[in-house]
Scaffold this motif. Structure first.
Motif, PDB file in Angstrom:
ATOM      1  N   GLN B 153       0.858  -1.191   0.000  1.00 15.45           N
ATOM      2  CA  GLN B 153       0.000   0.000   0.000  1.00 15.45           C
ATOM      3  C   GLN B 153       0.884   1.227   0.000  1.00 15.45           C
ATOM      4  N   ARG B 154       0.446   2.259  -0.661  1.00 15.70           N
ATOM      5  CA  ARG B 154       1.223   3.490  -0.655  1.00 15.70           C
ATOM      6  C   ARG B 154       1.006   4.283   0.631  1.00 15.70           C
ATOM      7  N   MET B 155      -0.220   4.339   1.080  1.00 15.31           N
ATOM      8  CA  MET B 155      -0.490   5.198   2.236  1.00 15.31           C
ATOM      9  C   MET B 155      -0.974   4.445   3.465  1.00 15.31           C
ATOM     10  N   MET B 156      -2.035   3.678   3.359  1.00 13.76           N
ATOM     11  CA  MET B 156      -2.552   2.985   4.541  1.00 13.76           C
ATOM     12  C   MET B 156      -1.777   1.684   4.729  1.00 13.76           C
ATOM     13  N   THR B 157      -0.578   1.814   5.254  1.00 10.60           N
ATOM     14  CA  THR B 157       0.376   0.711   5.206  1.00 10.60           C
ATOM     15  C   THR B 157       0.054  -0.437   6.163  1.00 10.60           C
ATOM     16  N   SER B 158      -0.230  -0.142   7.422  1.00  6.84           N
ATOM     17  CA  SER B 158      -0.473  -1.193   8.437  1.00  6.84           C
ATOM     18  C   SER B 158       0.584  -2.281   8.365  1.00  6.84           C
ATOM     19  N   TYR B 159       1.833  -1.917   8.294  1.00 10.05           N
ATOM     20  CA  TYR B 159       2.892  -2.892   8.043  1.00 10.05           C
ATOM     21  C   TYR B 159       3.456  -3.489   9.327  1.00 10.05           C
ATOM     22  N   PHE B 160       3.399  -2.751  10.417  1.00 12.16           N
ATOM     23  CA  PHE B 160       3.954  -3.276  11.657  1.00 12.16           C
ATOM     24  C   PHE B 160       2.905  -4.113  12.377  1.00 12.16           C
ATOM     25  N   ARG B 161       3.390  -5.164  13.039  1.00 14.01           N
ATOM     26  CA  ARG B 161       2.498  -6.017  13.822  1.00 14.01           C
ATOM     27  C   ARG B 161       3.010  -6.045  15.253  1.00 14.01           C
ATOM     28  N   VAL B 162       2.124  -6.403  16.151  1.00 18.54           N
ATOM     29  CA  VAL B 162       2.571  -6.594  17.529  1.00 18.54           C
ATOM     30  C   VAL B 162       3.567  -7.762  17.509  1.00 18.54           C
ATOM     31  N   GLY B 163       4.796  -7.476  17.898  1.00 16.73           N
ATOM     32  CA  GLY B 163       5.829  -8.512  17.877  1.00 16.73           C
ATOM     33  C   GLY B 163       6.765  -8.432  16.701  1.00 16.73           C
ATOM     34  N   GLY B 164       6.587  -7.509  15.802  1.00 16.88           N
ATOM     35  CA  GLY B 164       7.522  -7.396  14.684  1.00 16.88           C
ATOM     36  C   GLY B 164       6.906  -6.745  13.470  1.00 16.88           C
ATOM     37  N   LEU B 165       7.182  -7.348  12.298  1.00 16.62           N
ATOM     38  CA  LEU B 165       6.654  -6.813  11.046  1.00 16.62           C
ATOM     39  C   LEU B 165       5.659  -7.811  10.464  1.00 16.62           C
ATOM     40  N   ALA B 166       4.895  -7.362   9.482  1.00 19.75           N
ATOM     41  CA  ALA B 166       3.946  -8.273   8.853  1.00 19.75           C
ATOM     42  C   ALA B 166       4.689  -9.303   8.014  1.00 19.75           C
ATOM     43  N   LEU B 167       5.682  -8.841   7.274  1.00 22.90           N
ATOM     44  CA  LEU B 167       6.418  -9.696   6.343  1.00 22.90           C
ATOM     45  C   LEU B 167       7.867  -9.251   6.292  1.00 22.90           C
ATOM     46  N   GLU B 168       8.719 -10.150   5.843  1.00 21.58           N
ATOM     47  CA  GLU B 168      10.097  -9.779   5.522  1.00 21.58           C
ATOM     48  C   GLU B 168      10.054  -8.819   4.319  1.00 21.58           C
ATOM     49  N   PRO B 169      10.854  -7.716   4.352  1.00 20.15           N
ATOM     50  CA  PRO B 169      10.854  -6.826   3.184  1.00 20.15           C
ATOM     51  C   PRO B 169      11.336  -7.580   1.944  1.00 20.15           C
ATOM     52  N   PRO B 170      10.833  -7.220   0.753  1.00 21.65           N
ATOM     53  CA  PRO B 170      11.226  -7.962  -0.449  1.00 21.65           C
ATOM     54  C   PRO B 170      12.721  -7.847  -0.746  1.00 21.65           C
ATOM     55  N   ALA B 171      13.201  -8.737  -1.621  1.00 23.04           N
ATOM     56  CA  ALA B 171      14.643  -8.911  -1.815  1.00 23.04           C
ATOM     57  C   ALA B 171      15.356  -7.638  -2.270  1.00 23.04           C
ATOM     58  N   ASP B 172      14.797  -6.929  -3.229  1.00 19.06           N
ATOM     59  CA  ASP B 172      15.530  -5.771  -3.760  1.00 19.06           C
ATOM     60  C   ASP B 172      15.165  -4.470  -3.051  1.00 19.06           C
ATOM     61  N   PHE B 173      14.503  -4.585  -1.899  1.00 20.65           N
ATOM     62  CA  PHE B 173      14.067  -3.375  -1.187  1.00 20.65           C
ATOM     63  C   PHE B 173      15.258  -2.528  -0.750  1.00 20.65           C
ATOM     64  N   LEU B 174      16.258  -3.176  -0.136  1.00 19.91           N
ATOM     65  CA  LEU B 174      17.396  -2.415   0.378  1.00 19.91           C
ATOM     66  C   LEU B 174      18.141  -1.702  -0.749  1.00 19.91           C
ATOM     67  N   LYS B 175      18.241  -2.380  -1.901  1.00 23.43           N
ATOM     68  CA  LYS B 175      18.924  -1.768  -3.040  1.00 23.43           C
ATOM     69  C   LYS B 175      18.203  -0.484  -3.468  1.00 23.43           C
ATOM     70  N   ARG B 176      16.887  -0.575  -3.439  1.00 28.12           N
ATOM     71  CA  ARG B 176      16.078   0.575  -3.842  1.00 28.12           C
ATOM     72  C   ARG B 176      16.227   1.730  -2.832  1.00 28.12           C
ATOM     73  N   VAL B 177      16.290   1.363  -1.549  1.00 29.77           N
ATOM     74  CA  VAL B 177      16.488   2.404  -0.531  1.00 29.77           C
ATOM     75  C   VAL B 177      17.844   3.066  -0.741  1.00 29.77           C
TER      76      VAL B 177
END
Lengths: 156, 396
Positions: B153-177
């Motif tokens: 999602q671009r805006m309504m992310t809801s990505y964090f969960r109690v205890g961590g994250l919803a998912l592991e970030p995708p493989a090329d995410f760090l490269k893009r950052v």
């Protein structure tokens, strides 16, 4: 009534020294100190904490409704000290019948809107508030939505 | 409302500004009493976006409420997610693994940059610098794409969960950052070239909207607006959360307390945020992104298909939610606008008993009359922009 752990905290010691009858209860839970103050000495305790303990910043004022138990309402104040980077939570327990407590707006101007919001959503009156009117809800709204006996879907 | 019925004297005029006014950044109504062009009295009227989020939270399970927190401050949804999950984790006594904490810091600083970019663009367009807006939204788009990569999602992310994250970030995410971090510092230079020494910009902002440090403290002002008035206070440094103590960054502070100082503080903050994101990318620890807490964190998908116990836990968490021990916590974090706090009260069930959002904009807006009164009406626009309010957060 107040555990020795709480009574030894510097803030509790200071409040007890200032007014031994002010403290109704207290607890230290999950690293956060809560002092329950009787409604009557609340404003003078706040003035003392601001002047002597460095709590010059009022983060928040809110309330919790424990309907149907008595005392029904808890008004909650979150204070912050910029020098020691410490937080303190004050609480004031009020009965469900015409809940009213002294306003702390003369102590911290920030309380003006916080208390108006609590009045609007809980129906708790703040004595001495300069302008106690509804803030978020329409001015002709009936009832106070954050009370537990107010349905989530509203009245239809 | 009696307060709004300002008796108009012989010379004073009452002007209604908003709620539908492009420079009020949402639906803010201001009742202004004017003497000629000078503002004698300013009365903000809020509540047009009140949607009862705090009440709705009481009717949801702890996990469901995460999606509501996005909607509070729509310019930094991840910051709201973080503050809420930190509060619930504190109630549970749960510590997320380091990798999750690092990703949280990284995304939060990206949110800060994105939020400051929206602020800079709209603030500049209010005052009349059109092109900055387009430049800022170009870079913000890039950040929103990064959010879309991790959260879908671009805006309504809801990505964090109690205890961590919803998912592991995708493989090329760090490269893009990394790619973004390479281009972005140069882009800040571009904005500064357009504004910092621009004579019109300085004329419209320098010495305008003065707020003293004493007033800022008294009125509960926090964040960049307070730091521009000389209050050296940043919760990331002073009350660290989510591993912020492991990052090194400076806290920009200025003494002038005017609109121009607030602009400089926020621009400097974007530079510091870039440094933090850089450190987070370089030092990102390996490991799981969710804590091992049965009954609170959803079990991995593969286990659900092979283990009966995991399936039961999944079913229980999704249908009933998890129970939180009774108690109360106040968790405050440094949002792009200041001190954002969540006060969560639990009565031992799987629904929060009370969620109170201490939003920075709410307190900062209270300072607007102090900033604007006695100034010219035209300066009002610069003053509103400079305290960076989000109405969704004020009204909740």
């Amino acid at each position: 009534m107040i555990s020795s752990e709480v009574a030894e905290m510097p803030d509790a010691v200071a409040v007890l020294e200032f007014d031994p009858a002010a403290l109704a209860d207290g607890k230290f839970d999950r690293g956060e100190l809560t002092l329950v103050i009787w409604p009557e000495p609340l404003r003078s305790v706040c003035e003392f904490l601001k002047a002597q303990r460095g709590y010059r910043y009022l983060s928040d004022v809110t309330a919790v409704d424990w309907y149907p138990s008595e005392p029904r309402f808890e008004v909650v104040y979150h204070l912050y000290c910029h020098e020691r980077h410490e937080r303190l939570r004050l609480k004031c327990r009020l009965s469900g019948e015409q809940p009213e407590v002294a306003s702390v707006t003369p102590v911290w101007s920030a309380a003006n809107w916080y208390e108006r919001e609590v009045f609007d959503l809980f129906g708790i009156r703040f004595e001495g508030h300069p302008h106690l009117q509804r803030l978020l809800m329409p001015e002709d709204w009936q009832g106070h939505p954050l009370r537990k006996d107010y349905p989530v879907t509203g009245y239809r | 409302m009696p307060e709004l019925e300002i008796p108009a004297g012989e010379r004073n005029m009452v002007l209604n500004m908003g709620p539908q006014h492009p420079s009020t950044h949402g639906v803010l109504r201001l009742v202004l009493e004017l003497d000629g062009e000078t503002i004698v009295r300013c009365t903000p009227d809020i509540g047009y976006l009140h949607t009862g989020i705090e009440k709705t939270c009481e009717d949801k399970t702890y996990h469901q409420a995460i999606t509501l927190t996005d909607r509070i401050d729509y310019l930094c949804p991840l910051t709201n997610n973080l503050c809420y999950v930190l509060a619930v984790e504190k109630l549970l006594g749960l510590e997320p693994p380091p990798r999750a904490q690092w990703v949280r810091v990284m995304l939060n600083e990206l949110s800060r940059i994105a939020s400051h970019l929206v602020w800079l663009g709209t603030h500049a367009i209010d005052i009349g610098a059109m092109s900055v807006f387009l430049y800022c939204f170009r870079e913000r788009e890039e950040i929103l794409k990064l959010f879309e990569m991790v959260a879908g999602q671009r805006m309504m992310t809801s990505y964090f969960r109690v205890g961590g994250l919803a998912l592991e970030p995708p493989a090329d995410f760090l490269k893009r950052v990394q790619k973004f971090l390479q281009i972005f510092p140069g882009r800040i230079e571009e904005y500064e070239n357009l504004l910092t020494r621009n004579r019109i910009w300085i004329g419209r902002t320098k010495g305008i909207g003065y707020l003293s440090a004493a007033d800022a403290l008294d009125l509960g002002v926090s964040g960049p607006s307070a730091r521009a008035s000389g209050i050296d206070w940043d919760l990331r440094r002073d009350n660290p959360y989510s591993s912020y103590d492991k990052f090194s960054f400076a806290v920009p502070v200025r003494q002038e307390g005017d609109v121009y100082a607030r602009y400089l503080v926020r621009v400097d903050e974007m530079r510091e945020s870039v440094k933090i994101v850089q450190q987070a990318v370089e030092g990102l620890p390996e490991g799981p992104v969710q804590a091992t807490a049965r009954g609170v964190v959803l079990p991995p998908r593969e286990k659900m298909k092979t283990e009966m116990e995991a399936l039961i836990y999944h079913f229980k968490i999704v249908t009933e939610g998890f129970r939180v021990p009774p108690g109360e916590v106040y968790q405050a974090i440094e949002s792009p606008r200041g001190e954002m706090g969540y006060y969560v009260v639990s009565d031992g069930t799987s629904h929060p008993y009370r969620v109170k959002v201490r939003s920075p904009s709410f307190a900062n807006l209270q300072a607007l009359p102090r900033i604007a009164e006695g100034r010219l009406l035209a300066d009002m626009i610069a003053c509103i922009g400079s305290i960076d309010i989000v109405l969704g957060e004020i009204d909740r």
